[in-house]
Design a protein around this motif. Structure first.
Motif, PDB file in Angstrom:
ATOM      1  N   THR A   1       0.841  -1.191   0.000  1.00  0.00           N
ATOM      2  CA  THR A   1       0.000   0.000   0.000  1.00  0.00           C
ATOM      3  C   THR A   1       0.878   1.244   0.000  1.00  0.00           C
TER       4      THR A   1
ATOM      5  N   SER B   1      -0.543  -5.791   6.820  1.00  0.00           N
ATOM      6  CA  SER B   1      -0.412  -5.040   5.570  1.00  0.00           C
ATOM      7  C   SER B   1       0.993  -4.470   5.490  1.00  0.00           C
TER       8      SER B   1
ATOM      9  N   TYR C   1       3.426  -1.369   3.920  1.00  0.00           N
ATOM     10  CA  TYR C   1       3.254   0.023   3.522  1.00  0.00           C
ATOM     11  C   TYR C   1       4.541   0.622   2.967  1.00  0.00           C
TER      12      TYR C   1
ATOM     13  N   GLU D   1      -3.615   0.941  -3.000  1.00  0.00           N
ATOM     14  CA  GLU D   1      -3.362  -0.461  -2.680  1.00  0.00           C
ATOM     15  C   GLU D   1      -3.009  -1.201  -3.970  1.00  0.00           C
TER      16      GLU D   1
END
Length: 298
Positions: A51, A76, A78, A275
């Protein structure tokens, strides 16, 4: 794998609540972050899914909201494109939170340098004064500046998505030119490193002088040439306020991602994160400003 640290998890919890770290804790955290980040390349080589996030500018509640929208680390991964400090009320807590997450999860969060990660700029746009007000000295600011000077300059995702804070440079034609730069310094007043952090896309062809006073404006022909030479699908960058949260330039060749909603607490804009599932599969998620808490003004 958990990095060997002091109470970094405790630091993350405190910073998420906008609680101040002690000066000694900041020193230790910055030292550990600097050690990790300085080993990373000028051009990070990353893979999907990931992301991409744009400017944050000290808006801590909105950064917490961003993680709520995009998913918690380490579930997630990043990539932040820079400009963590200045303008907002909580630059020090915002930046230290990102450093603490980097120390705790070094392979789940990556931080590029923005034009505001600079000794000179932070003395004008708020970070220096915020640290002085909250800590009573500039020592903590100095610790942070030392980490600014090791941040990577750009990233390449799946060999197809080029990511940078600002944009292109007339002296950078291929990725090896970025790899050859000396990044362990404050941002110079001119040159390739400065261009990466300051430049903006513009509809006019070729290169032009930037109204910002640093970097360049670059046109669609410049982008086409760079994309062909480096065999990439598109460029992701930040650096410019976008009221709609994100904006495509030159068709789908350059995207500006902006992640500070209601910028400066008055612009009324939404924010976004990009994303990326693959270089051909990606989507922008829009989010609004988080509720502001009065204690954050201290």
């Amino acid at each position: 794998m958990k990095a060997a640290t002091c109470d970094v998890e405790g630091h993350i919890e405190k910073l998420m609540r906008c609680e101040k770290l002690k000066e000694s804790q900041v020193k230790d955290l910055c030292s550990k972050a600097k050690e990790i980040i300085s080993k990373e390349a000028n051009l990070l080589i990353l893979s999907t899914p990931i992301t991409i996030c744009g400017d944050i500018h000290g808006q801590l509640p909105d950064l917490v909201e961003l993680f709520s929208v995009g998913g918690a680390i380490p579930w997630s991964t990043y990539l932040f494109l820079g400009d963590y400090v200045d303008r907002g009320y909580n630059s020090i807590e915002t930046y230290l939170l990102l450093l603490a997450l980097k120390v705790r999860y070094p392979n789940r969060i990556f931080l590029l340098r923005g034009n505001h990660e600079s000794r000179e700029i932070t003395q004008v746009y708020g970070f220096y004064d915020e640290v002085l007000r909250k800590y009573g000295s500039i020592t903590v600011w100095k610790y942070c500046v030392e980490t600014f000077n090791v941040l990577s300059l750009a990233a390449l995702i799946d060999s197809k998505v080029f990511c940078v804070h600002g944009g292109l440079s007339p002296t950078i034609e291929v990725f090896d030119d970025i790899k050859a730069l000396e990044r362990y310094q404050d941002v110079p007043h001119s040159g390739a490193m400065t261009d990466l952090l300051w430049s903006d896309p513009d509809e006019q062809a070729g290169w032009g002088m930037s109204p910002r006073g640093a970097g360049y404006i670059y046109g669609p022909d410049v982008v086409d040439r760079f994309m062909v030479q480096n065999n990439i699908a598109f460029i992701a960058r930040a650096h410019q306020l976008v009221l709609e949260g994100f904006k495509w330039h030159f068709g789908n060749k350059v995207i500006t991602v902006w992640s500070a909603p209601n910028y400066c607490y008055r612009c009324g804009n939404v924010a976004s994160i990009l994303e990326v599932e693959s270089y051909s599969e990606y989507f922008a998620t829009i989010f609004d400003a988080a509720p502001q808490v009065r204690l954050l003004l201290r």
